[in-house]
Every structure is written in C-alpha cells, then in structure tokens.
Design an enzyme around this catalytic site. Structure first.
Site: not given
Length: 170
Positions: A60-61
């Site tokens: 996600c990051t």
C-alpha cells in the site's frame, strides 16, 4: 452480495474520515472524525474508491497509493471528482497516511470503512490472522452517477486496482 460493474452503488454507505485542514496538517495533529455520506456527497459525481488492506503496509505504501497521488491531476482531467482511499484502519491512522503521502486536496479523501462493513456487504473483505482481523481487500471501484462502472480486486499486486488500470477504465 457481490458488487459488479453495472450495478447500482449500494445506498446508505457511510465512511468516516478526518478532513484535511491547515490546522491539522502536522502528522502529530489529530482532527475530529466526521461521517462521509456517499449518497449525499457523490450521487451525481464520478468517484474512484481505492481500497487497501492497511495503511502503512508494504504494498500500500510503496506501490499502490503513491501513484494515485502522483496522477491525481490526470484522474481529475478524465472527469474524476474525488478519490477515496479506503481501509478498515481507524480514521486517525487514515488521516496520518494521507499526511505522509502529502495529500492536501479536499477531494482526495483518506477514509475508513469501520469494521470493513461496506466491504463485507459488497463481497470485498478479507479475513486475515486474528491480530489483523477482517480487512478491506485490495480493490478499485469507479462509481459514476451512482453506478459501478469498474471494479477490480487484486489478491497479489496492484494490476487491476492500481492507478494505471483505473485510468485505462475511465
């Protein structure tokens, strides 16, 4: 129920979020969570919902959300009124995730799907080990005028839920 392209977006969907304001711009500042009523705010608009299993997680990051931030103006130029990054994290974590990603535009919203309620309803939740519980799956949905125009779930990677796939579907 499983949500599919062509379906009417479910009525009564409500998320929580902390609106970005200069007063809460610092990563250590906490705003007050407010309700985001999807029907009221977006019934006649085009919205991209990007769901992640968790803020500050590796995929996600590193791979999923930063490209949406980088290409936000391109999304808007293709008719997108808002982007909602959705997770089952609490609104304070989502707010911090937005700040870390440098998002200050009020139409780029980091919201929470409390207890993954919407995601469960739409057949888009995942059950992780007990330490993590039920989460939102990794998916992208384009909703235009209350109708699902695109929906893609990714079990691994971001091929269908990433910004390039979303841009191609607009």
């Amino acid at each position: 129920m499983t949500l599919n392209a062509g379906d009417k977006f479910p009525e009564g969907v409500k998320f929580l979020y902390i609106a970005y304001t200069p007063e809460v711009a610092d990563i250590k500042a906490c705003g007050i969570p407010i309700q985001l009523d999807f029907d009221k705010e977006f019934h006649d608009k085009t919205v991209v919902i990007v769901s992640i299993p968790g803020a500050f997680t590796p995929t996600c990051t590193a791979n999923h959300i930063p490209p949406f931030v980088e290409k936000f103006e391109t999304l808007k130029s293709k008719g997108v009124d808002a982007v909602i990054v959705l997770s089952a994290n609490d609104p304070f974590v989502q707010s911090a995730f937005g700040k870390v990603n440098g998002v200050t535009d009020e139409s780029f919203i980091f919201a929470t799907d409390p207890a993954a309620e919407f995601s469960k309803l739409a057949g888009l939740s995942i059950d992780l080990p007990p330490a993590f519980g039920t989460r939102t799956a990794r998916y992208a949905i384009i909703v235009s005028n209350g109708v699902v125009k695109y929906i893609e779930v990714d079990a691994n990677g971001v091929a269908g839920s990433g910004v390039d796939a979303v841009l191609a579907a607009l």
